[in-house]
Enzyme design. Structure first.
Site, short mmCIF file in Angstrom:
data_model
loop_
_atom_site.label_atom_id
_atom_site.label_comp_id
_atom_site.label_asym_id
_atom_site.label_seq_id
_atom_site.Cartn_x
_atom_site.Cartn_y
_atom_site.Cartn_z
N ARG A 39 11.10 68.97 2.36
CA ARG A 39 10.68 70.34 2.28
C ARG A 39 10.08 70.82 3.76
O ARG A 39 9.83 69.96 4.51
CB ARG A 39 9.96 70.80 1.20
CG ARG A 39 8.73 70.14 1.23
CD ARG A 39 7.85 70.67 0.33
NE ARG A 39 6.49 69.88 0.03
CZ ARG A 39 5.49 70.04 0.73
NH1 ARG A 39 5.40 70.74 1.80
NH2 ARG A 39 4.50 69.21 0.33
N THR B 123 -57.72 99.16 -8.00
CA THR B 123 -56.85 98.19 -8.27
C THR B 123 -57.23 96.83 -7.81
O THR B 123 -57.70 96.46 -6.76
CB THR B 123 -55.43 98.36 -7.46
OG1 THR B 123 -55.20 99.70 -7.91
CG2 THR B 123 -54.50 97.58 -7.79
N GLU C 187 -2.35 52.99 -4.38
CA GLU C 187 -2.24 52.51 -3.11
C GLU C 187 -3.66 51.99 -2.63
O GLU C 187 -4.76 52.53 -3.22
CB GLU C 187 -1.85 53.31 -2.04
CG GLU C 187 -0.33 53.60 -1.93
CD GLU C 187 0.15 54.53 -0.82
OE1 GLU C 187 -0.75 55.15 -0.06
OE2 GLU C 187 1.12 54.80 -0.54
#
Length: 1107
Positions: free
Chosen positions: A330, A836, A238
């Site tokens: 349906r 560190t 379509e």
């Protein structure tokens, strides 16, 4: 309101009359009752909520019910709701089982079924099924087979509509048989066009094509979907009407030619042509247009002699013109909203019409049908809107629905413990809300959705809530492009899910042990401290990495609890709180954010005492408005005339530079505890003489056991502040004893003014708290300190870590060797300041030497051939700065050879960090709840932050758990409480731990707030012994994972093939919807892990592409 509100509510009462009353009417001599034949047993040839909907109607009318189910549906609720249930389609695929007409008819005949209701989907619009029912002498609850055939054939239905004078959209006269016909249609009418399945609806087999290049791919996908869903791949084409409203009219006919309409529904809110939200009646629909829609629907139904319930669907363009789409012969999914506003039970009506009743007998006359208010239906699905509505599968760990006045729920699989499979539709529950007008109905719907708690699978509830709050939805009109054009609908509010995530975490710990690496096998103490704990600080990355908590949140909570106490943090100069170099603007930004969150004092240090790095950190802290405490990292021994590299003069010169730079406080940072009483007096005394007005702060460790004496000496020499630890946490590699210092200075001019009684109480609390951290306690492997620290100069924290590592590697007996190697490694690197991260570099080299049994001489000799740890190589390149005295030669040159070297301050050459780009990236990855603090966390520790977010996404915030539960989990039968927030407390009891299942999981059972909960936890040990499909790694672009669970329909590429970005790689099918997986990049397919028919879970690896 556009329609009359009120009128008779007689229809429901007439439809719900007692069975005995209906039977008595069968003797009525009216022609309309002569064909009346009561139904005694109804089978529903369907599954899920529609089967249960029909069963309920049958039970109300005294009709016995029969369910059918596939092998995959043995645990579904619909088979339990029926009076009888039978297996169909044994050995068939999941969908094919419900399409097995011979088996369904066979079951019906064997069990004296006299009517079959098809539900919706599956066989509901198959005329051959309706005919098979009639041929078997079983009534089909729906239109006649001929009408089902005519209406099911979209092309014939279109011809009938034209004959009935109903406007239609330009389209093909019949189903197309090949791609060339679609090409011919598009050449005539132009794009866009739409493919539609000729023998089914519900969005299956429906594809919009906007340009010629998309035509072939979409044709193939539409054909494949239609074939899978309806057993017939026929399509018609379509012209596609852009931005229409989707309006459908509910019709009802009987065996005597009576047809009525029950007004319209607006189904414009769609995604992929599947309805998401439906409304009855349509909002702001012109009354004249409504009249035309309903009149055309009734005329069309009469044209074919329509019997039973059906729906006529239309598109309405922006000019108010309507076009017939199709008739659904349906019951529709959205029939519920019509029932709510008309008070007509459509399933009752279907059953009664099938028995032979006329509509007038049932009180269903057109002039009696009235609309009362508005109703909205939301389809709650197990789809993830954040991932393009990909279906999600899994087990419903938690299900709690929203209820109350004006709410109706139609569901089937929505219950705790239900398994959502990829085989069927993703619908979980239909929620229907009714109100006097649309805003009132929307308010009830919003409230009900907010009450839902669905855990274990993703749902579209957050998306639905956004739709219901949208002004265009509430006060205007919407079209089929509403979702696409309102992207703010996808700004989804994240679901917290804290309770279930915590259960997952506790279950994970119970099955697999702690998520935090445990150094030694020791259990946390079962005794909690008597005094409620106060949140404490932690190393920035440790908070995220091991405690799984946000360090910023910790800081914010501390600041709220202690608004008038100064807070101090450590800033590693140009390294900020990390172990690497950052762009200068990142260091400045970090200090700014830290100050905004409540930090006051910045203790700035550099692991090499490298002045340019120190200066940058000081500038950043000062620019943020913080108190600057510049630190001198101490090593060596100023009292030993034989050790002159780090002499008293060196420290005084460094202090001069720091004071000249504007520090507010001067700090001596003795991380290894090397300060002896004499060296303390010399260093602190000289600093006090040089800077009489400067506050001096000393930090040390007590590894050798002389810390108290050293700190007393510092205090006597003029130090203003010395660091201590509460007695129960003091000594060894920690700080000197607080109680000892307080007691020794009591009654002197150095008195602290602190009560010893308070120290004892404080110490008692921490003595119990320390027991909770038994697996991390240094005393688990270390029983005393050691004065050899004066030789090896290992910092306190690293000393403990090395001790743990040596024991965990089975080298506990070689720890002395490790310490000696540390001494030698330090000399190899030129005798460094060891803080560190420089201390880690020395430690890495030391372990390298022990593991390879290398002496210092051997390392120096073979430096040009050994593969050194990366940290050592980067240090020698200059990545953390220049050490005092320069780099060791020729060792450096032999290691680096021709490798590049950093000249000057490492961070000076780095480009500025783009925080806006980083924030954008984080939001794309983790959602919009990213804070400025999150951005800083990601800037400092990208990988750690990523893992932290992944952890919290999986397990939620675990900071509400006490220490023992966090580390060790609960014991079976243990009961405890967890406070999520003020006023929200969880009552939890651990119940049981299940056996291993086939998926490598164990089910862990809890009682949560009195309700049974369970979680499935992967057993990581067992999983290693079981084979599983590999997962795609999210951070590897070329690894293509399954976007959703499903089955592979087609693999479109071959190994070794070159592909372009966006090129289709394979097609997945899940829940009857096909998805094309495209290539994320251009490259070559190096490996394919799947083939056609492979069943995949989400993120399973499909293939790998390399650029």
């Amino acid at each position: 309101m556009l329609l009359h509100v009120g009128g008779m509510r007689s229809a429901l009462g007439l439809l719900a009359v007692r069975r005995a009353c209906c039977l008595s009417r069968s003797t009525h001599n009216s022609p309309q009752t002569l064909e009346y034949k009561p139904i005694k047993k109804v089978m529903v040839a369907n599954r899920g909520e529609i089967a249960i909907r029909v069963f309920r109607a049958c039970t109300e009318l005294g009709i016995r019910t029969v369910a059918v189910y596939s092998e995959q549906d043995t645990g579904q609720m619909h088979r339990q709701k029926a009076d009888e249930a039978y297996l169909i389609g044994k050995g068939l695929p999941p969908v094919a089982a419900y399409l097995d007409i011979p088996d369904i008819i066979k079951v019906a005949k064997e069990n004296d079924v006299d009517a079959i209701h098809p539900g919706y989907g599956f066989l509901s619009e198959r005329s051959d099924f309706a005919q098979a029912c009639v041929d078997a002498g079983v009534r089909f609850i729906g239109p006649s087979p001929d009408v089902v055939r005519k209406m099911g054939d979209k092309v014939e239905a279109r011809s009938i509509a034209i004959r009935a004078g109903v406007p239609v959209v330009p389209g093909t006269d019949g189903p197309i048989t090949c791609l060339s016909e679609a090409q011919e249609f598009s050449n005539t009418y132009g794009f866009p066009i739409i493919f539609k399945a000729a023998y089914g609806g519900g969005g299956r087999g429906m594809r919009v094509v906007k340009e010629y290049e998309e035509l072939e791919e979409n044709y193939q996908r539409a054909y494949s979907e239609a074939l899978a869903a309806f057993g017939n791949g026929a399509l018609f084409v379509e012209k596609f009407i852009e931005k229409p409203r989707h309006i459908e009219v509910q019709i009802l006919g009987d065996k005597y030619g009576n047809v009525i309409h029950l007004y319209e529904r607006d189904c414009s809110i769609q995604r992929r042509h599947q309805k998401v939200v439906e409304i009855a009646p349509a909002v702001q629909l012109d009354p004249h247009l409504r009249d035309r829609l309903t009149a055309d629907s009734v005329n069309l139904a009469r044209q074919v002699g329509y019997e039973n319930a059906g729906t006529v669907e239309f598109l309405v363009d922006k000019h108010g013109r309507h076009y017939f789409i199709e008739v659904n012969s349906r019951l529709q999914v959205e029939h519920t909203v019509t029932e709510q506003v008309t008070d007509v039970d459509l399933v009752h009506a279907q059953l009664r019409v099938c028995e032979g009743r006329s509509l007038p007998e049932l009180g269903l006359k057109q002039d009696k049908i009235r609309i009362n208010g508005f109703a909205i239906q939301c389809r709650v699905t197990t789809e993830d809107p954040a991932r393009g509505f990909q279906p999600d599968t899994g087990r419903l760990e938690v299900f709690r629905s929203g209820e109350g006045m004006g709410i109706r729920l139609d569901s089937a699989s929505a219950f705790q413990g239900a398994v959502i499979s990829p085989h069927y539709d993703s619908l979980l529950v239909k929620v229907i809300a009714s109100g006097k007008d649309l805003p009132a109905a929307a308010a009830k719907m919003n409230r009900a959705l907010a009450e839902f708690r669905v855990r274990g699978v993703k749902t579209n509830i957050p998306f639905l809530q956004n739709v219901l709050s949208n002004d265009q939805f509430l006060y205007g009109t919407v079209d089929t492009q509403f979702i696409d054009e309102n992207q703010e609908l996808f700004n989804l509010k994240p679901v917290q899910n804290r309770a279930q995530k915590l259960l997952h975490y506790l279950g994970h710990v119970m099955v697999n042990g702690p998520t935090t690496p445990i150094p030694v096998k020791a259990k946390p103490s079962s005794i909690d401290p008597v005094i409620p704990p106060v949140p404490l600080g932690a190393t920035f990355d440790v908070a995220m990495r091991f405690l799984c908590e946000c360090p910023w949140k910790r800081l914010q909570e501390l600041r709220a609890l202690l608004p008038n106490v100064p807070f101090q943090m450590l800033l590693r100069g140009a390294n900020a709180v990390g172990y690497t170099n950052y762009p200068d603007n990142a260091v400045f930004k970090f200090c700014e954010v830290a100050k905004e969150n409540g930090m006051d004092i910045f203790r700035v240090f550099d692991s090499l005492n490298y002045l340019p790095n120190l200066m940058l950190g000081m500038e950043a802290a000062g620019a943020a408005g913080g108190v600057v405490e510049a630190s001198i990292s101490y090593t060596g021994d100023v009292s030993d005339p034989m050790r002159q590299k780090y002499s008293l003069e060196y420290y005084l010169k460094l202090a001069d530079e720091l004071v000249r730079a504007g520090t507010h406080i001067l700090n001596v940072k003795d991380m290894a505890g090397l300060l002896k009483p004499e060296s303390s007096r010399m260093l602190i005394g000289a600093l006090r003489d040089r800077f009489p007005d400067m506050p001096i702060h000393v930090h040390t460790h007590d590894t050798a056991g002389a810390g108290v004496a050293a700190m007393l000496a510092c205090a006597e020499a003029g130090a203003d502040i010395v660091d201590v630890a509460v007695d129960s946490m003091a000594g060894m590699t920690s700080q000197p004893s607080m109680g000892a210092i307080v007691a020794c200075t009591k009654g002197t001019n150095l008195s602290t003014g602190i009560s010893l009684e308070n120290v004892y109480d404080y110490s008692e609390y921490w003595e119990v708290a320390r027991g909770l951290y038994a697996p991390f306690d240094c005393t688990a492997t270390m029983k005393s300190g050691n004065a050899d620290v004066y030789e090896n100069e290992i910092p306190g924290g690293q000393y403990t870590n090395l001790h743990f590592q040596a024991h965990s590697m089975g080298l506990g007996h070689k720890f002395k060797e490790v310490k000696k190697s540390y001494t030698e490694a330090n000399k190899l690197l030129g005798d460094l300041i060891k803080v560190t991260p420089s201390s880690k570099i020395v430690g890495d080299l030391a372990q390298f030497m022990v593991q390879n049994s290398l002496t210092r001489a051997e390392v120096e000799e073979r430096a040009d051939e050994l593969s050194f740890p990366l940290s050592v190589v980067e240090f020698l390149q200059g990545h953390i700065g220049i050490p005092h005295g320069g780099f060791p030669e020729p060792f450096r040159s032999k290691v680096l050879k021709n490798m590049p070297r950093v000249e000057g301050r490492p961070g000076a050459s780095l480009p500025a960090m783009d925080f806006q780009a980083l924030e954008k990236q984080l939001r794309e990855t983790h959602g919009d709840d990213i804070t400025p603090e999150d951005v800083m966390s990601a800037a400092m520790y990208p990988k750690v932050f990523q893992e932290f977010k992944e952890f919290t996404n999986q397990f939620g915030p675990v900071d509400c758990l006490n220490t023992r539960l966090f580390l060790d989990g609960p014991k079976i039968a243990e009961e405890f409480e967890v406070e999520l927030e003020r006023g929200k407390t969880l009552h939890i009891k651990a119940l049981a731990l299940g056996d291993l299942n086939k998926a490598g999981q164990r089910e862990v059972f809890f009682e949560l707030n009195g309700a049974l909960r369970s979680v499935l936890v992967k057993d990581t040990v067992a999983m290693k012994e079981m084979h599983f499909h590999p997962k795609a790694l999210k951070d590897v672009r070329g690894q293509v994972g399954a976007p959703m669970p499903g089955k592979v329909v087609e693999v479109k590429v071959k190994q070794g093939q070159t592909v372009e970005k966006g090129q289709p790689l394979c097609v997945l099918s899940a829940m009857k919807m096909e998805t094309v997986v495209n290539s994320p990049l251009s490259g070559t397919v190096v490996k394919i892990y799947v083939n056609a028919d492979s069943s995949l879970e989400g993120d399973d690896l499909i293939l790998e592409v390399t650029e």
